[in-house]
Scaffold this motif. Structure first.
Motif, PDB file in Angstrom:
ATOM      1  N   ASP A   9       5.874  -3.989  -7.585  1.00  0.00           N
ATOM      2  CA  ASP A   9       5.176  -5.051  -8.309  1.00  0.00           C
ATOM      3  C   ASP A   9       3.665  -4.857  -8.320  1.00  0.00           C
ATOM      4  O   ASP A   9       2.922  -5.769  -8.678  1.00  0.00           O
ATOM      5  N   CYS A  10       3.201  -3.679  -7.946  1.00  0.00           N
ATOM      6  CA  CYS A  10       1.757  -3.418  -7.887  1.00  0.00           C
ATOM      7  C   CYS A  10       1.268  -2.882  -9.237  1.00  0.00           C
ATOM      8  O   CYS A  10       1.775  -1.881  -9.738  1.00  0.00           O
ATOM      9  N   ILE A  11       0.257  -3.562  -9.786  1.00  0.00           N
ATOM     10  CA  ILE A  11      -0.238  -3.220 -11.124  1.00  0.00           C
ATOM     11  C   ILE A  11      -0.832  -1.802 -11.168  1.00  0.00           C
ATOM     12  O   ILE A  11      -0.645  -1.077 -12.156  1.00  0.00           O
ATOM     13  N   ARG A  26      -0.708   7.292  -4.373  1.00  0.00           N
ATOM     14  CA  ARG A  26       0.172   6.669  -3.383  1.00  0.00           C
ATOM     15  C   ARG A  26      -0.385   5.298  -2.994  1.00  0.00           C
ATOM     16  O   ARG A  26      -1.582   5.148  -2.798  1.00  0.00           O
ATOM     17  N   HIS A  27       0.501   4.326  -2.883  1.00  0.00           N
ATOM     18  CA  HIS A  27       0.043   2.969  -2.595  1.00  0.00           C
ATOM     19  C   HIS A  27      -0.497   2.832  -1.166  1.00  0.00           C
ATOM     20  O   HIS A  27       0.196   3.127  -0.199  1.00  0.00           O
ATOM     21  N   ILE A  28      -1.735   2.342  -1.075  1.00  0.00           N
ATOM     22  CA  ILE A  28      -2.330   1.905   0.196  1.00  0.00           C
ATOM     23  C   ILE A  28      -2.944   0.547  -0.127  1.00  0.00           C
ATOM     24  O   ILE A  28      -3.698   0.432  -1.103  1.00  0.00           O
ATOM     25  N   PHE A  82      -4.434  -5.389  -4.628  1.00  0.00           N
ATOM     26  CA  PHE A  82      -4.239  -4.841  -3.284  1.00  0.00           C
ATOM     27  C   PHE A  82      -3.572  -3.469  -3.326  1.00  0.00           C
ATOM     28  O   PHE A  82      -2.515  -3.240  -2.742  1.00  0.00           O
ATOM     29  N   HIS A  83      -4.240  -2.591  -4.058  1.00  0.00           N
ATOM     30  CA  HIS A  83      -3.976  -1.143  -4.075  1.00  0.00           C
ATOM     31  C   HIS A  83      -5.368  -0.529  -3.984  1.00  0.00           C
ATOM     32  O   HIS A  83      -6.187  -0.736  -4.886  1.00  0.00           O
ATOM     33  N   LEU A  84      -5.627   0.153  -2.885  1.00  0.00           N
ATOM     34  CA  LEU A  84      -6.965   0.702  -2.613  1.00  0.00           C
ATOM     35  C   LEU A  84      -7.589   1.318  -3.870  1.00  0.00           C
ATOM     36  O   LEU A  84      -6.935   2.105  -4.559  1.00  0.00           O
TER      37      LEU A  84
HETATM   38 ZN    ZN Z   1       0.061   0.130  -5.661  1.00  0.00          ZN
END
Ligand code: ZN
Ligand code: 5GP
Length: 113
Positions: free
Chosen positions: A3-5, A45-47, A97-99
């Protein structure tokens, strides 16, 4: 992070104006620019944030700076100057909230203090 844009932008699942992509990093123009040049540079990569960084992320985060430098050259703002911003958590204004690193330039920036 389904669900991260920004994960969706990295995967090409939602539209973005990409200006750079490699196996580790994607950069695209901010949808609501705060300066003539406003680019977001993100790890593929998601952080969540700097708070979630681990020592193994150091080369990846270093790479965000290298890409920022290259893009500043390409945008023609390297000489005049540019600002790199990484907001961490809500108190600093982080909304996604994805660096990500903001690359801002093309206008005079006010001092922070
Ligand atoms: Zn993300
Ligand atoms: P933050 O406030 O978390 O440091 O920055 C998030 C940035 O992402 C904001 O400047 C906002 O305009 C940008 N942004 C939010 N959603 C999207 C989107 O869907 N596409 C693009 N290109 N930028 C976005």
């Amino acid at each position: 992070m389904s669900d991260c844009i920004f994960c969706k932008i990295v995967k090409g699942e939602i539209p973005s104006t990409n200006v750079y992509k490699d196996e580790q990093v994607t950069a695209f123009r901010d949808i609501n620019p705060a300066a003539p040049t406003h680019i977001l540079i993100v790890p593929n990569r998601h952080i969540d944030s700097v708070n979630m960084m681990i020592p193994e992320d150091e080369p990846l985060v270093g790479r965000l700076f290298s890409v920022a430098r290259q893009l500043a050259e390409k945008e023609g703002i390297a000489e005049d100057g540019y600002r790199l911003v990484v907001n961490t958590n809500a108190g600093a204004g982080q909304t996604v909230f994805h660096l990500h690193m903001h690359l801002l330039g093309g206008r005079q920036m006010r001092a922070l203090g």
